[in-house]
Design a protein around this motif. Structure first.
Motif, mmCIF file in Angstrom:
data_model
loop_
_atom_site.group_PDB
_atom_site.id
_atom_site.type_symbol
_atom_site.label_atom_id
_atom_site.label_comp_id
_atom_site.label_asym_id
_atom_site.label_seq_id
_atom_site.Cartn_x
_atom_site.Cartn_y
_atom_site.Cartn_z
ATOM 1 N N GLU A 1 0.815 -1.224 0.000
ATOM 2 C CA GLU A 1 0.000 0.000 0.000
ATOM 3 C C GLU A 1 0.848 1.273 0.000
ATOM 4 O O GLU A 1 0.359 2.344 -0.315
ATOM 5 C CB GLU A 1 -0.887 0.021 1.262
ATOM 6 C CG GLU A 1 -1.948 -1.056 1.280
ATOM 7 C CD GLU A 1 -2.997 -0.835 0.203
ATOM 8 O OE1 GLU A 1 -3.609 0.241 0.166
ATOM 9 O OE2 GLU A 1 -3.184 -1.758 -0.636
ATOM 10 N N TYR A 2 2.119 1.183 0.384
ATOM 11 C CA TYR A 2 2.932 2.395 0.547
ATOM 12 C C TYR A 2 3.406 2.912 -0.801
ATOM 13 O O TYR A 2 3.971 2.157 -1.598
ATOM 14 C CB TYR A 2 4.153 2.075 1.435
ATOM 15 C CG TYR A 2 5.074 3.263 1.629
ATOM 16 C CD1 TYR A 2 4.754 4.284 2.532
ATOM 17 C CD2 TYR A 2 6.266 3.386 0.912
ATOM 18 C CE1 TYR A 2 5.585 5.375 2.714
ATOM 19 C CE2 TYR A 2 7.105 4.474 1.088
ATOM 20 C CZ TYR A 2 6.761 5.466 1.984
ATOM 21 O OH TYR A 2 7.587 6.551 2.154
ATOM 22 N N ASP A 3 3.162 4.237 -1.045
ATOM 23 C CA ASP A 3 3.715 4.771 -2.291
ATOM 24 C C ASP A 3 4.443 6.087 -2.060
ATOM 25 O O ASP A 3 4.493 6.957 -2.933
ATOM 26 C CB ASP A 3 2.653 4.880 -3.392
ATOM 27 C CG ASP A 3 1.536 5.845 -3.038
ATOM 28 O OD1 ASP A 3 1.546 6.345 -1.883
ATOM 29 O OD2 ASP A 3 0.674 6.078 -3.899
ATOM 30 N N GLY A 4 5.042 6.227 -0.872
ATOM 31 C CA GLY A 4 5.824 7.428 -0.585
ATOM 32 C C GLY A 4 7.289 7.229 -0.959
ATOM 33 O O GLY A 4 7.640 6.327 -1.727
ATOM 34 N N GLN A 5 8.120 8.065 -0.343
ATOM 35 C CA GLN A 5 9.574 8.022 -0.642
ATOM 36 C C GLN A 5 10.204 6.729 -0.127
ATOM 37 O O GLN A 5 9.995 6.346 1.029
ATOM 38 C CB GLN A 5 10.248 9.186 0.075
ATOM 39 C CG GLN A 5 10.436 10.408 -0.778
ATOM 40 C CD GLN A 5 11.076 11.503 0.052
ATOM 41 O OE1 GLN A 5 11.742 11.239 1.057
ATOM 42 N NE2 GLN A 5 10.866 12.738 -0.365
ATOM 43 N N GLU A 6 11.053 6.140 -0.944
ATOM 44 C CA GLU A 6 11.705 4.885 -0.575
ATOM 45 C C GLU A 6 12.637 5.077 0.635
ATOM 46 O O GLU A 6 12.707 4.229 1.528
ATOM 47 C CB GLU A 6 12.462 4.329 -1.792
ATOM 48 C CG GLU A 6 13.207 3.043 -1.560
ATOM 49 C CD GLU A 6 12.320 1.855 -1.158
ATOM 50 O OE1 GLU A 6 11.093 1.902 -1.342
ATOM 51 O OE2 GLU A 6 12.893 0.879 -0.613
ATOM 52 N N SER A 7 13.314 6.225 0.681
ATOM 53 C CA SER A 7 14.264 6.442 1.785
ATOM 54 C C SER A 7 13.527 6.465 3.126
ATOM 55 O O SER A 7 13.997 5.933 4.127
ATOM 56 C CB SER A 7 15.032 7.742 1.565
ATOM 57 O OG SER A 7 14.117 8.807 1.483
ATOM 58 N N LYS A 8 12.332 7.055 3.131
ATOM 59 C CA LYS A 8 11.553 7.120 4.384
ATOM 60 C C LYS A 8 11.094 5.727 4.805
ATOM 61 O O LYS A 8 11.034 5.393 5.987
ATOM 62 C CB LYS A 8 10.330 8.019 4.189
ATOM 63 C CG LYS A 8 10.687 9.479 4.075
ATOM 64 C CD LYS A 8 9.597 10.331 4.701
ATOM 65 C CE LYS A 8 10.058 11.767 4.813
ATOM 66 N NZ LYS A 8 9.145 12.709 4.200
ATOM 67 N N ARG A 9 10.746 4.937 3.812
ATOM 68 C CA ARG A 9 10.281 3.577 4.092
ATOM 69 C C ARG A 9 11.404 2.772 4.756
ATOM 70 O O ARG A 9 11.231 2.128 5.789
ATOM 71 C CB ARG A 9 9.840 2.920 2.769
ATOM 72 C CG ARG A 9 9.059 1.648 2.928
ATOM 73 C CD ARG A 9 8.654 1.089 1.588
ATOM 74 N NE ARG A 9 9.777 0.472 0.896
ATOM 75 C CZ ARG A 9 10.165 -0.786 1.057
ATOM 76 N NH1 ARG A 9 9.507 -1.564 1.878
ATOM 77 N NH2 ARG A 9 11.207 -1.261 0.411
ATOM 78 N N GLN A 10 12.585 2.868 4.158
ATOM 79 C CA GLN A 10 13.716 2.094 4.701
ATOM 80 C C GLN A 10 14.148 2.629 6.070
ATOM 81 O O GLN A 10 14.598 1.866 6.925
ATOM 82 C CB GLN A 10 14.875 2.107 3.706
ATOM 83 C CG GLN A 10 14.517 1.325 2.441
ATOM 84 C CD GLN A 10 15.722 0.990 1.580
ATOM 85 O OE1 GLN A 10 16.849 0.968 2.043
ATOM 86 N NE2 GLN A 10 15.476 0.719 0.302
ATOM 87 N N GLU A 11 13.950 3.898 6.258
ATOM 88 C CA GLU A 11 14.276 4.488 7.564
ATOM 89 C C GLU A 11 13.372 3.864 8.636
ATOM 90 O O GLU A 11 13.822 3.535 9.733
ATOM 91 C CB GLU A 11 13.986 5.987 7.474
ATOM 92 C CG GLU A 11 14.867 6.857 8.357
ATOM 93 C CD GLU A 11 14.546 8.307 8.041
ATOM 94 O OE1 GLU A 11 14.954 8.767 6.942
ATOM 95 O OE2 GLU A 11 13.855 8.965 8.851
ATOM 96 N N ALA A 12 12.098 3.710 8.290
ATOM 97 C CA ALA A 12 11.148 3.101 9.237
ATOM 98 C C ALA A 12 11.551 1.649 9.535
ATOM 99 O O ALA A 12 11.469 1.191 10.677
ATOM 100 C CB ALA A 12 9.740 3.158 8.671
ATOM 101 N N LEU A 13 12.021 0.941 8.509
ATOM 102 C CA LEU A 13 12.428 -0.456 8.722
ATOM 103 C C LEU A 13 13.657 -0.515 9.643
ATOM 104 O O LEU A 13 13.766 -1.397 10.504
ATOM 105 C CB LEU A 13 12.722 -1.140 7.387
ATOM 106 C CG LEU A 13 11.514 -1.346 6.458
ATOM 107 C CD1 LEU A 13 11.947 -1.978 5.132
ATOM 108 C CD2 LEU A 13 10.450 -2.233 7.115
ATOM 109 N N ARG A 14 14.573 0.446 9.449
ATOM 110 C CA ARG A 14 15.765 0.488 10.330
ATOM 111 C C ARG A 14 15.348 0.764 11.772
ATOM 112 O O ARG A 14 15.891 0.192 12.713
ATOM 113 C CB ARG A 14 16.752 1.552 9.828
ATOM 114 C CG ARG A 14 17.626 1.042 8.686
ATOM 115 C CD ARG A 14 18.763 1.986 8.373
ATOM 116 N NE ARG A 14 18.296 3.209 7.768
ATOM 117 C CZ ARG A 14 18.055 3.371 6.454
ATOM 118 N NH1 ARG A 14 18.284 2.376 5.617
ATOM 119 N NH2 ARG A 14 17.618 4.515 5.986
ATOM 120 N N LEU A 15 14.330 1.610 11.907
ATOM 121 C CA LEU A 15 13.834 1.919 13.241
ATOM 122 C C LEU A 15 13.217 0.656 13.883
ATOM 123 O O LEU A 15 13.421 0.401 15.078
ATOM 124 C CB LEU A 15 12.772 3.037 13.134
ATOM 125 C CG LEU A 15 12.223 3.569 14.443
ATOM 126 C CD1 LEU A 15 13.337 4.180 15.308
ATOM 127 C CD2 LEU A 15 11.159 4.637 14.169
#
Ligand code: NAP
Length: 531
Positions: free
Chosen positions: A92-106
């Motif tokens: 469902e996510y269609d925002g910035q990839e960098s933000k997505r990966q940041e959330a995964l790192r968190l």
């Protein structure tokens, strides 16, 4: 892959139940728009018996990683898998990839037990967490194919590519276009040297979600509620545990099932799985949505695939796939049961519909007219069989064997004619049957699928015609009381439910599958609960 080979983060994942025969975990996808709703779902997943939850944060409205992840991970009653699926991988996510990966790192930093990363970005992601990933957090690297299931070689290469990224667990989900597609996933799963989630999506992939426990899959997904799924074909947690007895499946569990199309309505899995469990028989029984019987049989030729029931429209094709066929099935031209002979692996075909249906009709006739046991109460009666398919043939031959005068009425006249000629009877179309009443007190058996769920308001013969019959049997058992039977009862006829045919032949099949006496009362109780 055993649990022991993957040092897991949480003690909640340890197998405590001594009866558990595999290490495959049940993972409940948590799909909701708010954190509160997710927390409620997680609690429900725990109550239902899931081992972990997959938190699909891409479904959250106004997702704020800093605030929400901490709550979700820390307050989860079960180990967590964080998935933040982008649109380009079916999420469902269609925002910035960098933000997505940041959330995964968190999520990693916050100690989620598992974090899912898509293969397409896995290499870069691993570089970004080098030296920062706590040992207890396991990364699942996933690949989804929503189109098809590739060859064994291609799936094998995919496993190697995923492994090369540094994944702790490999996840490959493909799509079943045919039930035989599952076999390729099983082949790769069973040979995998790494913990692997290997599932085949879609209605035709259901067996992969259950038999993954036999072939060593790391986890399978079970939905909290029917229909609320994160991928097509997901069963519920309740079905995995209570219908398919997932915890009892071992690498040596023998596979049975009902081959048909459609097959979703079948009550057989409820009945046989409960019966197998009650006598401690190491077998599983699945609904098998088969398009081509010969392809199915040649694909699943291993000695573990041991017994089948056959239903619409495959009874005749099933017979063609047998190595040996019993004389009754041969005469009928259709099988209802197939067994792999343990001594030589040969496939034996039987028709037990005949035993079930005729027995039930005779019993009801005896009850109403007191015929002595030595004589069949069907002898001499005018016995009208509607339908000329597998069940129709069984009933027509059964009636003939018992000395009845058989009439076959079928939508397609040619088929009625062919069957009637074999049993020395009269043939007609269903339309002609409406005005057919040479005598009173005839016996009627419906073996067409007219009136079966979901089209329960349909009926193969109008009510006006039913008054000439003293007994009406309907092979349909979903619903139990069909419109035909209801109207026959209103006309004063004795009625015999399709469930009686089903139960009688289930006793026989159970005994053929297991070599053990059938738990008759349990089978009756399960069927009563499920119709
Ligand atoms: P099958 O071999 O596919 O035969 C289907 C029969 O239904 C054919 O005679 C077909 O006529 C007729 N039919 C289908 N749609 C029809 C329609 N719209 N109008 C008129 N006739 C129609 O199936 P089967 O294995 O014999 O099974 C038939 C029924 O018996 C199913 O409802 C099945 O669930 C039930 N059954 C119950 C038990 C039990 O244990 N109670 C066991 C076996 C079967 P055409 O020849 O013209 O196509």
């Amino acid at each position: 892959m055993t649990l022991g080979s993957v040092p897991l983060a949480s003690t909640n994942l340890q197998i405590v139940d001594g009866a558990r025969r595999n290490s495959t975990l049940i993972c409940a996808p948590v799909i909701a728009e708010s954190v509160d709703q997710m927390l409620t779902q997680m609690k429900k997943a725990q109550e239902l018996g899931a081992d972990l939850v997959e938190i699909r944060v891409d479904f959250l409205k106004n997702f704020s990683p800093r605030q929400n992840l901490e709550v979700l991970i820390k307050q989860s009653p079960l180990p967590t898998l964080i998935t933040y699926r982008p649109k380009w991988e079916g999420g469902e996510y269609d925002g910035q990839e960098s933000k997505r990966q940041e959330a995964l790192r968190l999520a990693i930093e916050l100690g989620s037990d598992f974090v899912d990363v898509e293969l397409k970005v896995a290499q870069g992601f691993f570089s970004s967490i080098q030296g920062k990933k706590p040992e207890k957090v396991k990364i699942i690297v996933s690949s989804h194919n929503y189109e098809s299931t590739p060859s064994i070689e291609e799936i094998g290469e995919l496993v190697a590519r995923i492994q090369a990224t540094g994944a702790d667990i490999v996840k490959i989900a493909t799509t079943a276009l045919d039930i035989t597609d599952n076999a390729r996933m099983f082949h790769v799963l069973v040979h995998s040297q790494v913990p692997m989630i290997g599932l085949v999506m879609g209605e035709r992939g259901l067996m992969s979600r259950i038999l993954t426990a036999k072939y060593g899959g790391f986890l399978t997904f079970g939905s909290i509620e029917a229909g609320i799924v994160s991928a097509p074909g997901q069963p519920t947690i309740k079905d995995l545990l209570d219908l398919y007895n997932l915890r009892l499946i071992g690498s040596d569990t023998k596979i049975h099932g009902v081959i048909g199309n459609p097959i979703g309505h079948s009550k057989s899995p409820h009945l046989y799985n409960a019966a197998f469990k009650s006598v401690g028989f190491n077998g599983i029984y699945l609904p098998l949505l088969v398009d081509n019987v010969a392809n199915y049989i040649s694909t699943y030729s291993s000695p573990d695939f041991v017994g089948y029931s056959y239903t619409i429209p495959h009874k005749e094709d099933g017979l063609k796939c047998c190595d040996e066929v019993d004389p009754i099935a041969q005469a009928i031209g259709a099988i209802s049961c197939m067994i792999r002979r343990p001594t030589d692996g040969k496939l034996m075909g039987y028709n037990v519909d005949y035993l079930g249906a005729i027995g039930a009709i005779e019993e009801a006739l005896r009850g109403s007219n007191g015929t002595p046991p030595s004589v069949s109460p069907l002898a001499g009666k005018l016995f009208v069989v509607m339908g000329a398919g597998g069940a129709g043939k069984a009933l027509a031959y059964g009636g003939y064997e018992k000395g009845a005068r058989v009439v076959v009425a079928n939508r397609t006249y040619e088929k009625a004619k062919e069957l009637a000629s074999k049993v020395g009877g009269q043939a007609m179309t269903l339309a002609e049957l409406k005005d057919f009443h040479p005598e009173e007190g005839m016996i009627l058996a419906n073996t067409t699928s007219v009136g079966m769920k979901p089209r329960i308001e349909d009926t193969p013969l109008p009510k006006e015609a039913l008054k000439h019959y003293s007994l009406v049997f309907d092979a349909i058992y979903t619903p139990k009381l069909t419109r035909l039977l209801r109207e026959a009862q209103e006309c004063g006829a004795t009625i015999v439910y399709g469930t009686e045919m089903f139960i009688n032949q289930a006793f026989v099949q159970f005994e053929r599958f297991t070599g053990l006496p059938a738990p008759k009362q349990l089978i009756r109780d399960v069927l009563a609960r499920n119709t």
